[in-house]
Design an enzyme around this catalytic site. Structure first.
Site, PDB file in Angstrom:
ATOM      1  CG  ASN A   8     -84.484  16.208 -42.469  1.00 31.48           C
ATOM      2  OD1 ASN A   8     -85.196  15.489 -42.033  1.00 31.48           O
ATOM      3  ND2 ASN A   8     -84.287  17.580 -41.915  1.00 31.48           N
ATOM      4  CB  ALA A  10     -83.274   9.803 -48.580  1.00 28.69           C
ATOM      5  CG  ASP A  68     -70.526  18.136 -40.144  1.00 22.53           C
ATOM      6  OD1 ASP A  68     -71.239  17.937 -40.741  1.00 22.53           O
ATOM      7  OD2 ASP A  68     -69.553  18.915 -40.101  1.00 22.53           O
ATOM      8  CB  THR A  69     -69.325  13.591 -43.915  1.00 25.48           C
ATOM      9  OG1 THR A  69     -69.794  12.427 -43.103  1.00 25.48           O
ATOM     10  CG2 THR A  69     -68.135  13.078 -44.822  1.00 25.48           C
ATOM     11  N   GLY A 149     -73.155  13.585 -53.494  1.00 25.33           N
ATOM     12  CA  GLY A 149     -71.982  14.528 -52.903  1.00 25.33           C
ATOM     13  C   GLY A 149     -70.972  14.424 -54.010  1.00 25.33           C
TER      14      GLY A 149
HETATM   15  P1  IMP Z   1     -72.410  16.273 -44.001  1.00 29.01           P
HETATM   16  O1  IMP Z   1     -72.309  17.702 -43.378  1.00 29.01           O
HETATM   17  O2  IMP Z   1     -72.286  15.240 -43.222  1.00 29.01           O
HETATM   18  O3  IMP Z   1     -73.882  16.361 -44.727  1.00 29.01           O
HETATM   19  O4  IMP Z   1     -71.667  16.353 -45.310  1.00 29.01           O
HETATM   20  C1  IMP Z   1     -71.210  17.599 -45.868  1.00 29.01           C
HETATM   21  C2  IMP Z   1     -71.004  17.157 -47.493  1.00 29.01           C
HETATM   22  O5  IMP Z   1     -69.968  16.284 -47.777  1.00 29.01           O
HETATM   23  C3  IMP Z   1     -72.223  16.863 -48.017  1.00 29.01           C
HETATM   24  O6  IMP Z   1     -72.925  17.779 -48.547  1.00 29.01           O
HETATM   25  C4  IMP Z   1     -71.553  16.092 -49.431  1.00 29.01           C
HETATM   26  O7  IMP Z   1     -71.469  17.041 -50.282  1.00 29.01           O
HETATM   27  C5  IMP Z   1     -70.479  15.611 -48.459  1.00 29.01           C
HETATM   28  N1  IMP Z   1     -70.449  14.101 -48.428  1.00 29.01           N
HETATM   29  C6  IMP Z   1     -70.778  13.632 -47.254  1.00 29.01           C
HETATM   30  N2  IMP Z   1     -70.892  12.232 -47.252  1.00 29.01           N
HETATM   31  C7  IMP Z   1     -70.262  11.944 -48.624  1.00 29.01           C
HETATM   32  C8  IMP Z   1     -70.523  10.769 -48.945  1.00 29.01           C
HETATM   33  O8  IMP Z   1     -70.551   9.602 -48.367  1.00 29.01           O
HETATM   34  N3  IMP Z   1     -70.213  10.819 -50.196  1.00 29.01           N
HETATM   35  C9  IMP Z   1     -69.747  12.019 -50.929  1.00 29.01           C
HETATM   36  N4  IMP Z   1     -69.841  12.982 -50.511  1.00 29.01           N
HETATM   37  C10 IMP Z   1     -70.093  13.148 -49.299  1.00 29.01           C
END
Ligand code: IMP
Length: 191
Positions: A8, A10, A68-69, A149
């Site tokens: 979700n 954007a 997931d990042t 982020g």
């Molecule tokens: P997610 O679980 O993949 O949404 O990522 C977890 C957290 O990692 C996010 O809430 C961001 O704080 C950070 N994050 C993920 N991708 C990026 C990025 O491309 N740049 C900066 N922070 C990121």
């Protein structure tokens, strides 16, 4: 080719759309009637990506993928890692997360870090995973207002500016997510 992207966010959606390019129609969670937050209770990025993709597949039966990042900081033994979204608070507060990271690294000389993205793809009920990594370092103060982020703090190797100071195209060309999506495209084109 229609495929559901389990997010979700954007920013993520537009980044992934740009890298996927022509030939793929990305369907959002909202468009398939999923409005709730998908649980992310895994202990690793791989587990969370898989959990999110399965959640969507079980409810829609559609081909889908989830990412997931995590930001993995060497001096902090890989933290915030899988907890990157909820590092400072439970509330996905980017500003608070960045403040906490700067605080944890205050006075530290080793500022090596990397972003890692794992994508789980489910096609025809079969799951495959790909990964993308970008190495870099954590700046001593925030710079730039692009992206989201930890972008204002992350300086990728070979560059002198943060992700938040780059255009979307520049970030996508070298980012963890850009690289993971490039691998995803190979999977989608090969099968
Ligand atoms: P997610 O679980 O993949 O949404 O990522 C977890 C957290 O990692 C996010 O809430 C961001 O704080 C950070 N994050 C993920 N991708 C990026 C990025 O491309 N740049 C900066 N922070 C990121």
């Amino acid at each position: 080719m229609k495929i559901v992207f389990a997010t979700n966010n954007a920013h993520k959606l537009s980044e992934v759309r740009a890298v996927l390019g022509e030939g793929f129609e990305l369907v959002t969670l909202r468009e398939v009637g999923i409005t709730e937050d998908i649980p992310e209770t895994g202990a690793t990025l791989d587990e969370n990506a898989s959990q999110k993709a399965h959640y969507v597949y079980e409810r829609t039966g559609l081909d889908c993928f989830a990412d997931d990042t995590g930001l993995e900081v060497e001096e902090l033994n890989g933290a915030p890692g899988v907890r990157s979204a909820r590092y400072a608070t439970e509330g996905h507060d980017f500003a608070a997360n960045n403040r906490k990271l700067l605080h944890e690294l205050e006075g530290k000389t080793n500022r090596r870090a990397r972003f890692r993205t794992v994508i789980s793809l489910i096609r025809g009920g079969v799951e495959q995973q790909v990964e993308g990594i970008v190495e870099g370092r954590i700046a001593t103060e925030e710079a730039g207002c692009g992206g989201f982020g930890y972008d204002p703090l992350f300086v990728p190797d070979g560059h002198t500016v943060t992700f938040a100071e780059m255009s979307a195209d520049e970030k996508n060309a070298i980012s963890h997510r850009g690289r993971a999506v490039a691998e995803l495209v190979k999977l989608l084109r090969d099968s």
